[in-house]
Write an enzyme that holds these catalytic residues in place. Structure first.
Site, PDB file in Angstrom:
ATOM      1  CB  SER A  20      38.019  61.074  43.441  1.00  0.00           C
ATOM      2  OG  SER A  20      38.765  60.628  44.535  1.00  0.00           O
ATOM      3  CB  SER A  22      41.115  60.420  46.936  1.00  0.00           C
ATOM      4  OG  SER A  22      40.444  59.205  47.069  1.00  0.00           O
ATOM      5  CE  LYS A  71      39.420  50.382  43.833  1.00  0.00           C
ATOM      6  NZ  LYS A  71      38.544  50.226  44.979  1.00  0.00           N
ATOM      7  CG  ASP A 107      39.187  49.391  48.598  1.00  0.00           C
ATOM      8  OD1 ASP A 107      39.280  50.582  48.934  1.00  0.00           O
ATOM      9  OD2 ASP A 107      39.093  49.012  47.420  1.00  0.00           O
ATOM     10  N   GLY A 131      26.682  40.711  47.949  1.00  0.00           N
ATOM     11  CA  GLY A 131      27.532  41.159  46.848  1.00  0.00           C
ATOM     12  C   GLY A 131      28.769  40.309  46.725  1.00  0.00           C
ATOM     13  CB  ALA A 132      30.188  38.125  44.732  1.00  0.00           C
ATOM     14  N   GLY A 134      34.161  43.820  43.644  1.00  0.00           N
ATOM     15  CA  GLY A 134      35.425  44.269  44.221  1.00  0.00           C
ATOM     16  C   GLY A 134      35.299  44.654  45.688  1.00  0.00           C
ATOM     17  CB  ALA A 135      32.974  46.872  47.543  1.00  0.00           C
ATOM     18  CB  VAL A 219      30.620  49.179  50.867  1.00  0.00           C
ATOM     19  CG1 VAL A 219      31.087  47.989  51.646  1.00  0.00           C
ATOM     20  CG2 VAL A 219      29.834  48.761  49.645  1.00  0.00           C
TER      21      VAL A 219
HETATM   22  P1  NAP Z   1      31.312  45.719  41.362  1.00  0.00           P
HETATM   23  O1  NAP Z   1      32.606  45.016  41.400  1.00  0.00           O
HETATM   24  O2  NAP Z   1      30.749  46.152  40.066  1.00  0.00           O
HETATM   25  O3  NAP Z   1      30.213  44.789  42.112  1.00  0.00           O
HETATM   26  C1  NAP Z   1      28.877  45.161  42.185  1.00  0.00           C
HETATM   27  C2  NAP Z   1      28.111  44.166  43.051  1.00  0.00           C
HETATM   28  O4  NAP Z   1      26.774  44.654  43.200  1.00  0.00           O
HETATM   29  C3  NAP Z   1      28.002  42.781  42.428  1.00  0.00           C
HETATM   30  O5  NAP Z   1      27.977  41.829  43.465  1.00  0.00           O
HETATM   31  C4  NAP Z   1      26.652  42.849  41.724  1.00  0.00           C
HETATM   32  O6  NAP Z   1      26.036  41.598  41.565  1.00  0.00           O
HETATM   33  C5  NAP Z   1      25.859  43.652  42.735  1.00  0.00           C
HETATM   34  N1  NAP Z   1      24.710  44.310  42.111  1.00  0.00           N
HETATM   35  C6  NAP Z   1      24.748  45.324  41.215  1.00  0.00           C
HETATM   36  N2  NAP Z   1      23.493  45.668  40.878  1.00  0.00           N
HETATM   37  C7  NAP Z   1      22.655  44.843  41.546  1.00  0.00           C
HETATM   38  C8  NAP Z   1      21.246  44.710  41.642  1.00  0.00           C
HETATM   39  N3  NAP Z   1      20.450  45.517  40.938  1.00  0.00           N
HETATM   40  N4  NAP Z   1      20.732  43.792  42.477  1.00  0.00           N
HETATM   41  C9  NAP Z   1      21.544  42.990  43.208  1.00  0.00           C
HETATM   42  N5  NAP Z   1      22.890  43.070  43.166  1.00  0.00           N
HETATM   43  C10 NAP Z   1      23.443  43.978  42.355  1.00  0.00           C
HETATM   44  O7  NAP Z   1      31.344  47.055  42.254  1.00  0.00           O
HETATM   45  P2  NAP Z   1      32.239  47.288  43.567  1.00  0.00           P
HETATM   46  O8  NAP Z   1      33.545  47.858  43.185  1.00  0.00           O
HETATM   47  O9  NAP Z   1      32.186  46.053  44.395  1.00  0.00           O
HETATM   48  O10 NAP Z   1      31.426  48.466  44.290  1.00  0.00           O
HETATM   49  C11 NAP Z   1      30.194  48.212  44.960  1.00  0.00           C
HETATM   50  C12 NAP Z   1      29.804  49.455  45.760  1.00  0.00           C
HETATM   51  O11 NAP Z   1      30.768  49.656  46.776  1.00  0.00           O
HETATM   52  C13 NAP Z   1      29.791  50.733  44.933  1.00  0.00           C
HETATM   53  O12 NAP Z   1      28.648  51.478  45.282  1.00  0.00           O
HETATM   54  C14 NAP Z   1      31.046  51.472  45.374  1.00  0.00           C
HETATM   55  O13 NAP Z   1      30.914  52.875  45.325  1.00  0.00           O
HETATM   56  C15 NAP Z   1      31.148  51.013  46.831  1.00  0.00           C
HETATM   57  N6  NAP Z   1      32.506  51.077  47.347  1.00  0.00           N
HETATM   58  C16 NAP Z   1      32.689  51.766  48.508  1.00  0.00           C
HETATM   59  C17 NAP Z   1      33.927  51.859  49.060  1.00  0.00           C
HETATM   60  C18 NAP Z   1      34.110  52.638  50.317  1.00  0.00           C
HETATM   61  O14 NAP Z   1      35.249  53.008  50.644  1.00  0.00           O
HETATM   62  N7  NAP Z   1      33.053  52.894  51.086  1.00  0.00           N
HETATM   63  C19 NAP Z   1      35.039  51.231  48.447  1.00  0.00           C
HETATM   64  C20 NAP Z   1      34.816  50.511  47.261  1.00  0.00           C
HETATM   65  C21 NAP Z   1      33.538  50.442  46.721  1.00  0.00           C
HETATM   66  P3  NAP Z   1      26.357  40.687  40.264  1.00  0.00           P
HETATM   67  O15 NAP Z   1      27.643  39.983  40.561  1.00  0.00           O
HETATM   68  O16 NAP Z   1      25.207  39.780  40.171  1.00  0.00           O
HETATM   69  O17 NAP Z   1      26.480  41.610  39.079  1.00  0.00           O
END
Ligand code: NAP
Length: 447
Positions: A20, A22, A71, A107, A131-132, A134-135, A219
């Site tokens: 992290s 942070s 979270k 976030d 995407g759907a 957490g982010a 993101v």
């Molecule tokens: P999450 O809840 O696990 O969601 C992952 C998302 O990605 C889901 O919509 C998933 O689709 C999709 N996905 C995963 N693999 C895929 C693939 N091969 N093809 C198409 N779609 C795919 O994860 P999250 O917490 O949202 O995090 C997502 C990203 O955001 C991570 O890389 C994280 O590091 C980043 N993030 C960045 C910040 C920032 O401050 N910049 C903050 C939070 C998160 P399905 O629903 O079909 O599985």
């Protein structure tokens, strides 16, 4: 940093948490505001969040950030929740005031602030989110709150896209829908995890179908410029990387922990420290500390570490020493030059070069066009001390006396002089060398 009995404690809980950024972001804010706080990282295993929250109260820890995978559990277990966290059903920030833990989610706000930093507003705009998870939820809910006119959700698993659209519409009626294609929108966001440390696209996107003054965001922040953003930028669109969201969610959380408002200079400082539009390139003679200094720089900035020797070994399936023995130095230098030329446009990285890479001036000149090249220097005694018994694995030092090694070092002097900065590591511990490079980078390079 002077920690006393009065110092207020903050931290991040997650699992894993070692990588992290942070702690660096918050401790910079602490240092710049002069507040008597300190921020640490705590690895909390799944199933232990309840105990961590009890500990937070017992130890009078003022605030936690919460990261993967806690979270939702943190939301369920805290005493009170802020309205936006309630809309999300998840918390990334917990504030302990007099034994009452209130949960927040910064976030989405971090994302909106990162757009504002680049002069983009979502009010009245049409948005598509890929995407759907957490982010995606944080980003889309915050964009709805900002007054986005339409928010289309595209997700691999369609039912999840529908669920997210329903959740947004519950609070912002008729804003969200399940989309099929990323066309004709003002703002397009990749909020999937695709592109994280890979060259994959999250979806087939025809950027020509976006509005010409549109903005494409990611993101994902590692790499700093994902392939998704690179293609959007090549199509002439404005791009916003995920590091801005990471910085600004931390800033918003820090403001909640401390009841302060972060000044714009501090926010700029955090951007300079972590965005690394110009990558930091390290070169220097063998044993001057390029790898350890480079890895420490990555820990401080959250940047990715790129080692040209590692790339060559991976791509050829051979150890560097074997390549030298089998094909000779010139052959190796050709391979090295090819790898370096591929890295000349790579943003947001700490790139460690082999000690002889400077011998091809063309490579260093190419890197200096878009990056900054630091040469680490050390006297020959320090070099031998650092390498220790490891000289045998160094093709150009193997079996050499100190005098011979010194002659080799001196023969490269002119080539090393062609770097932007020189840092002596003879009497400087590795962490101090990394601090010094980062200080130069922030104050002199990323101006
Ligand atoms: P999450 O809840 O696990 O969601 C992952 C998302 O990605 C889901 O919509 C998933 O689709 C999709 N996905 C995963 N693999 C895929 C693939 N091969 N093809 C198409 N779609 C795919 O994860 P999250 O917490 O949202 O995090 C997502 C990203 O955001 C991570 O890389 C994280 O590091 C980043 N993030 C960045 C910040 C920032 O401050 N910049 C903050 C939070 C998160 P399905 O629903 O079909 O599985």
């Amino acid at each position: 940093m002077n920690i006393t009995g009065k110092t207020v404690q903050l931290g991040v809980i997650g699992c894993p948490v070692e990588h992290s950024v942070s702690p660096q972001l918050h401790n910079v804010m602490i240092e710049r505001t002069g507040l008597d706080y300190v921020y640490s990282a705590y690895k909390v295993k799944p199933g232990e969040v309840g105990n961590a929250l009890k500990g937070m109260k017992a130890l009078n820890i003022r605030g936690f950030n919460v990261t993967i995978p806690h979270k939702i559990t943190a939301y369920d277990l805290c005493d009170e929740v802020d309205l936006f966290a309630k809309k999300m059903g998840a918390c990334n920030t917990l504030v302990n005031k007099n034994g009452v833990i209130k949960g927040y989610n910064t976030d989405g706000e971090g994302f909106v602030r990162s757009l504002a930093h680049e002069g983009v507003s979502a009010a009245g705009k049409s948005v598509i989110i890929l995407g759907a998870g957490g982010a995606a939820q944080g980003v889309s809910m915050a964009l709805a709150q900002e007054g986005a006119e339409k928010i289309g959700i595209i997700n691999r698993t369609r039912e999840k896209a529908q669920k997210l659209a329903d959740r947004i519409n519950k609070y912002y009626p008729n804003v969200a829908y399940v989309a099929l294609e990323a066309e004709d929108c003002d703002i397009l966001v990749n909020a999937t995890s695709v592109g994280m440390n890979s060259d994959e696209m999250p979806a087939e996107v025809d950027f020509a179908k976006m509005k010409p003054d549109g903005c494409v965001c990611d993101v994902v922040y590692c790499p700093r410029e994902t392939i998704f953003l690179k293609k959007a930028s090549e199509a002439g669109l404005k791009t916003v990387g995920g590091i801005g969201m990471l910085i600004n969610q931390a800033v918003a959380a820090f403001e909640l922990f401390t009841d302060t408002k972060t000044d714009a200079d501090t926010v700029e400082y955090l951007y300079k420290m972590t965005r690394l539009d110009k990558s930091i390139v390290l070169t220097g003679f063998m044993g001057t500390g390029k790898t350890s200094v480079g890895k420490r720089l990555c820990a401080l900035t959250g940047a990715e570490f790129v080692d040209t020797d590692e790339i060559i070994e991976k791509e050829t399936g051979m150890k560097i020493k074997e390549i030298f023995e089998k094909y000779g130095e010139e052959y190796f230098r050709d391979l090295e030059e090819t790898v370096i030329m591929r890295l000349k446009d790579k943003k947001g990285a700490v790139i460690s070069l082999g000690g002889g890479a400077v011998l091809r001036r063309k490579s260093i000149d190419a890197l200096r066009e878009k990056h900054v090249v630091f040469c680490l220097e050390a006297d020959i005694d320090r070099v031998f001390e650092n390498i220790g018994a490891n000289t045998l694995s160094r093709p150009l030092l193997s079996g050499k006396t100190k005098e011979e090694a010194k002659a080799l070092l001196e023969s490269r002097k002119e080539a090393y002089d062609n770097c932007d900065w020189k840092i002596s590591t003879t009497n400087l511990p590795k962490n101090a060398a990394a601090d010094k490079i980062l200080e130069i980078y922030i104050n002199e390079v990323a101006k």
